[in-house]
Design a protein around this motif. Structure first.
Motif, short mmCIF file in Angstrom:
data_model
loop_
_atom_site.label_atom_id
_atom_site.label_comp_id
_atom_site.label_asym_id
_atom_site.label_seq_id
_atom_site.Cartn_x
_atom_site.Cartn_y
_atom_site.Cartn_z
N GLU A 177 0.50 -1.67 -0.10
CA GLU A 177 -0.02 0.08 0.24
C GLU A 177 0.99 1.51 0.02
OE1 GLU A 177 -3.73 0.20 2.54
OE2 GLU A 177 -3.63 -1.43 3.13
N ILE A 178 1.71 0.77 1.31
CA ILE A 178 3.28 2.13 0.85
C ILE A 178 3.60 2.65 -0.79
CG2 ILE A 178 4.94 3.58 1.70
CD1 ILE A 178 3.86 2.06 4.43
N THR A 179 3.88 1.40 -1.15
CA THR A 179 4.69 1.33 -2.54
C THR A 179 3.76 1.71 -3.32
OG1 THR A 179 6.22 -0.28 -2.22
CG2 THR A 179 6.44 0.41 -4.33
N THR A 180 2.97 1.93 -3.27
CA THR A 180 1.18 2.33 -4.65
C THR A 180 1.19 3.00 -4.67
OG1 THR A 180 0.67 -0.01 -4.27
CG2 THR A 180 -1.29 1.91 -5.19
N THR A 181 1.46 3.99 -3.02
CA THR A 181 0.96 5.78 -2.87
C THR A 181 1.96 6.52 -2.84
OG1 THR A 181 -0.65 4.54 -0.64
CG2 THR A 181 -0.34 6.79 -1.06
N VAL A 182 2.85 5.99 -2.41
CA VAL A 182 4.56 6.69 -3.14
C VAL A 182 4.71 6.62 -4.83
CG1 VAL A 182 7.16 6.67 -3.43
CG2 VAL A 182 5.49 6.25 -1.55
N GLU A 183 3.46 5.78 -5.43
CA GLU A 183 4.34 6.06 -6.93
C GLU A 183 3.21 6.77 -7.42
OE1 GLU A 183 3.34 2.12 -8.61
OE2 GLU A 183 5.08 1.35 -7.61
N ARG A 184 1.69 7.00 -6.85
CA ARG A 184 0.71 7.41 -7.24
C ARG A 184 1.27 9.80 -6.87
NH1 ARG A 184 -4.88 7.67 -3.59
NH2 ARG A 184 -5.35 10.25 -4.11
N VAL A 185 1.94 9.34 -6.34
CA VAL A 185 2.76 10.87 -5.55
C VAL A 185 3.54 10.90 -6.61
CG1 VAL A 185 3.85 12.52 -3.99
CG2 VAL A 185 2.34 10.57 -3.43
N SER A 186 4.52 10.35 -6.96
CA SER A 186 5.62 10.25 -8.01
C SER A 186 4.86 10.86 -9.58
CB SER A 186 6.29 9.38 -7.79
OG SER A 186 6.90 8.75 -6.85
N LYS A 187 3.74 10.05 -9.68
CA LYS A 187 3.13 10.17 -10.84
C LYS A 187 2.83 11.96 -11.28
CE LYS A 187 0.29 7.05 -13.45
NZ LYS A 187 -0.81 6.55 -13.83
N ILE A 188 2.62 12.29 -9.78
CA ILE A 188 1.59 13.65 -9.83
C ILE A 188 3.02 14.86 -9.96
CG2 ILE A 188 0.05 15.74 -8.70
CD1 ILE A 188 -0.87 12.97 -7.32
N ILE A 189 3.99 14.61 -9.37
CA ILE A 189 4.75 15.51 -9.57
C ILE A 189 5.83 15.38 -10.79
CG2 ILE A 189 7.48 15.48 -8.66
CD1 ILE A 189 6.13 14.94 -5.41
N SER A 190 5.78 13.87 -11.40
CA SER A 190 6.56 14.56 -12.45
C SER A 190 5.45 15.15 -13.47
CB SER A 190 7.09 12.92 -12.98
OG SER A 190 5.98 12.18 -13.14
N GLY A 191 4.77 14.75 -13.29
CA GLY A 191 3.35 16.05 -14.49
C GLY A 191 3.24 16.84 -14.11
N LEU A 192 4.05 17.43 -13.33
CA LEU A 192 3.79 18.69 -12.86
C LEU A 192 4.82 19.00 -12.95
CD1 LEU A 192 2.25 20.37 -11.30
CD2 LEU A 192 2.96 20.03 -9.31
N ARG A 193 5.90 18.83 -13.07
CA ARG A 193 7.42 18.69 -13.92
C ARG A 193 6.89 18.99 -14.67
NH1 ARG A 193 11.54 15.59 -11.49
NH2 ARG A 193 12.56 16.89 -13.09
N ALA A 194 6.80 18.20 -15.64
CA ALA A 194 7.02 18.29 -17.16
C ALA A 194 5.66 19.21 -18.04
CB ALA A 194 6.05 16.79 -17.79
N PHE A 195 5.00 19.54 -16.94
CA PHE A 195 4.03 21.16 -17.87
C PHE A 195 4.58 22.49 -17.22
CE2 PHE A 195 1.22 24.11 -16.82
CZ PHE A 195 0.26 23.44 -17.95
N ALA A 196 5.46 22.57 -16.67
CA ALA A 196 6.34 23.54 -16.44
C ALA A 196 6.98 23.58 -16.19
CB ALA A 196 6.25 23.46 -13.97
N ARG A 197 8.04 23.31 -17.62
CA ARG A 197 8.73 23.21 -17.87
C ARG A 197 8.59 23.83 -19.30
NH1 ARG A 197 10.94 18.89 -20.62
NH2 ARG A 197 12.80 20.03 -21.03
N ASP A 198 9.56 23.88 -20.00
CA ASP A 198 9.35 24.49 -21.65
C ASP A 198 9.42 22.86 -22.45
OD1 ASP A 198 9.62 25.76 -23.48
OD2 ASP A 198 10.49 27.62 -23.86
N GLY A 199 8.67 22.72 -23.05
CA GLY A 199 9.09 21.41 -23.62
C GLY A 199 9.27 21.95 -25.33
N ARG A 200 9.71 23.32 -26.18
CA ARG A 200 9.50 23.62 -27.25
C ARG A 200 10.82 22.95 -27.77
NH1 ARG A 200 7.85 29.67 -26.88
NH2 ARG A 200 9.56 29.31 -24.41
N LYS A 201 11.59 22.51 -27.02
CA LYS A 201 13.34 22.00 -28.30
C LYS A 201 13.52 20.74 -27.49
CE LYS A 201 14.89 27.22 -27.39
NZ LYS A 201 14.31 27.29 -26.64
#
Lengths: 379, 124
Positions: free
Chosen positions: A191-215
């Motif tokens: 349960e802990i592992t699954t929950t940590v993965e859930r948080v990681s996914k949100i954070i990586s999504g957020l980082r991907a969104f906030a950075r400039d992906g044009r290049k």
């Protein structure tokens, strides 16, 4: 030269002097043999100072080099050419010019070069400002979307943290009770592992969104991955409003080539619009649909909402920058135009499916070449 | 006579399980749980509780609307103490103030939860 010739020549001089664009005429040794008033004013020299001069005597060397090369091309090919160049004017200001060159053979059998200069400095400046403005708006639209999500994201992350804390407390209870059951420990770990993965996914999504992906180099990703990355960012926001979001269809793991960050931005934009369209309507619903396209080179993601639809008279205009159907102060009117631009940057298209009974935006993306990185494509 | 009754309204099943286990173990309370505001409102309309713990952001009906309805309704929980448990801290604090409820931000320490719940149960 008889009187008629003199009169004609005088007349022609007046004609070219009346043209506002600088005009110059050079012989086959690149010497100035004729020019108009606008040319004299641009260079800031008198007729006597200019006659017989070459560009090397009038302009900085790097500018003269370009003029010489283009002059030679025109003299050699005898074809008309248009070239964009820079010139330092009489005030020492560098101007951007577009020079149209043509050549003809004179009565004496020698080639003559004619150039007409158009000053496009302000045009280019305006274009540069437009581009800057568009980029700035794209950034502010991104941050507006991000701000909208921020509240949701705090909740998205704090809730799983509360779960992890609770599971850690459960471990403590076990220790206090003095009995570790192997099955319980494995369950807690899982349960802990699954929950940590859930948080990681949100954070990586957020980082991907906030950075400039044009290049970024394009990725090879599945539609499923793009959809789940997007949902991690907006599910909460829709849930609060009681708007069910259904993920439907299947692309069977087919890979598309795109910059994921930008695709997530497009989908978030479409989902935000869909949310605004269905909010407050009876039984609202949003669908994110994945399809292998009929076209073998593409795959598609569609965002369909149960809203009232887009009136036919607006359909043509919704992708225009600054066009918005939202109340004043709510829409910036740049979301869809930017989304469309991003889709095109990725070799795809973003269109409104007018055949669909609901509002349905279709994002088509090019499929990745099978095996172009040596990976396995088919599931 | 049975122990105090607590209503937990939370859409995260894992968190419901954790809260239930923790509260039952510490306070010997009976816990009912609802997965969204609508279900919570249905429970609160029928059953008197000593304490209601509720999330804010949930499908169907959010915790704020639910608590407003419970407070204004004719049910047995018009003055039952409420703890708003939420990861959205600004929203939670503001709502707690407006609704005369308590606020506990997620993630929370068990100690803090025990203290708050203990206080409220002792007072009721």
């Amino acid at each position: 030269m008889d009187a008629d010739d003199t009169a004609t020549s005088h007349f022609l001089r007046n004609v070219i002097d009346s043209v506002a664009d600088p005009i110059f005429v050079k012989d086959d040794e690149h010497r100035l043999i004729e020019f108009n008033r606008a040319f004299r004013e641009q260079v800031g020299l008198t007729r006597e100072q200019l006659l017989g001069k070459t560009d090397y005597e009038l302009f900085p060397r790097h500018e003269a080099d370009v003029f010489r090369e283009k002059d030679q091309d025109a003299l050699r090919s005898m074809r008309e050419s248009v070239n964009e160049e820079t010139i330092t004017d009489a005030q020492g200001v560098m101007r951007t010019i577009s020079t149209k060159r043509s050549a003809f053979v004179g009565a004496d059998g020698r080639t003559v070069l004619v150039g007409v200069i158009r000053d496009i400095t302000s045009l280019r400046e305006a274009e540069r400002r437009d581009l800057e403005m568009t980029q700035r708006l794209a950034t502010s639209a991104k941050f507006a979307a991000l701000g909208e999500m921020a509240g949701g994201i705090a909740h998205e992350i704090n809730t799983p943290l509360a779960i992890i804390q609770g599971l850690a407390d459960e471990l403590l209870d076990m220790a206090e009770d003095g009995g570790f059951d192997r099955g319980d420990v494995l369950r807690l770990n899982d349960e802990i592992t699954t929950t940590v993965e859930r948080v990681s996914k949100i954070i990586s999504g957020l980082r991907a969104f906030a950075r400039d992906g044009r290049k970024d180099e394009p990725d090879r990703v599945t539609l499923e991955a793009l959809a789940s990355e997007t949902l991690a960012l907006c599910r909460e926001n829709l849930e609060v409003l009681g708007i069910p979001l259904e993920l439907s269809g299947s692309a069977g793991g087919v890979l598309v080539s795109c910059r994921s960050t930008q695709i997530v931005q497009i989908l978030l934009n479409l989902l935000n619009n869909a949310r605004d369209a269905v909010a407050g309507t009876p039984s609202p619903r949003i669908e994110l649909r994945m399809d292998r396209s009929d076209d073998d080179d593409e795959a598609q993601l569609s965002v369909i909402d149960s809203g009232p639809g887009i009136p036919p008279q607006l359909r043509e205009r919704i992708m225009e920058p600054f066009f918005t159907s939202k109340p004043v102060g709510e829409g910036t009117g740049i979301g869809l135009s930017i989304a469309k631009g991003l889709a095109e940057d990725n070799g795809g298209t973003l269109t409104l499916d007018v055949e669909h009974p609901n509002t349905c935006f279709v994002l088509r993306l090019p499929r990745a070449d099978p095996g172009d990185t040596g990976e396995e494509d088919e599931p | 006579m049975s122990g105090p009754r607590v209503l937990v309204v939370e859409d995260e099943a894992a968190l419901v399980r954790i809260l239930r286990r923790t509260l039952e173990r510490k306070f010997s309370v009976e816990v009912d749980s609802a997965a969204d505001g609508q279900q919570g409102l249905a429970f609160a309309t029928d059953t008197p509780y000593d304490l209601i713990l509720s999330d804010i952001r949930m499908p169907q009906m959010d915790g704020i609307s639910m608590v407003e309805r419970i407070r204004q309704g004719a049910g047995p929980n018009r003055s039952t103490p409420v703890v708003l448990l939420t990861g959205h801290h600004e929203e939670g604090k503001a709502a707690a103030e407006a609704l005369d409820a308590r606020f506990m931000g997620k993630p929370f320490s068990r100690q803090a939860l025990f203290e708050m719940v203990g206080d409220l149960l002792a007072a009721s």
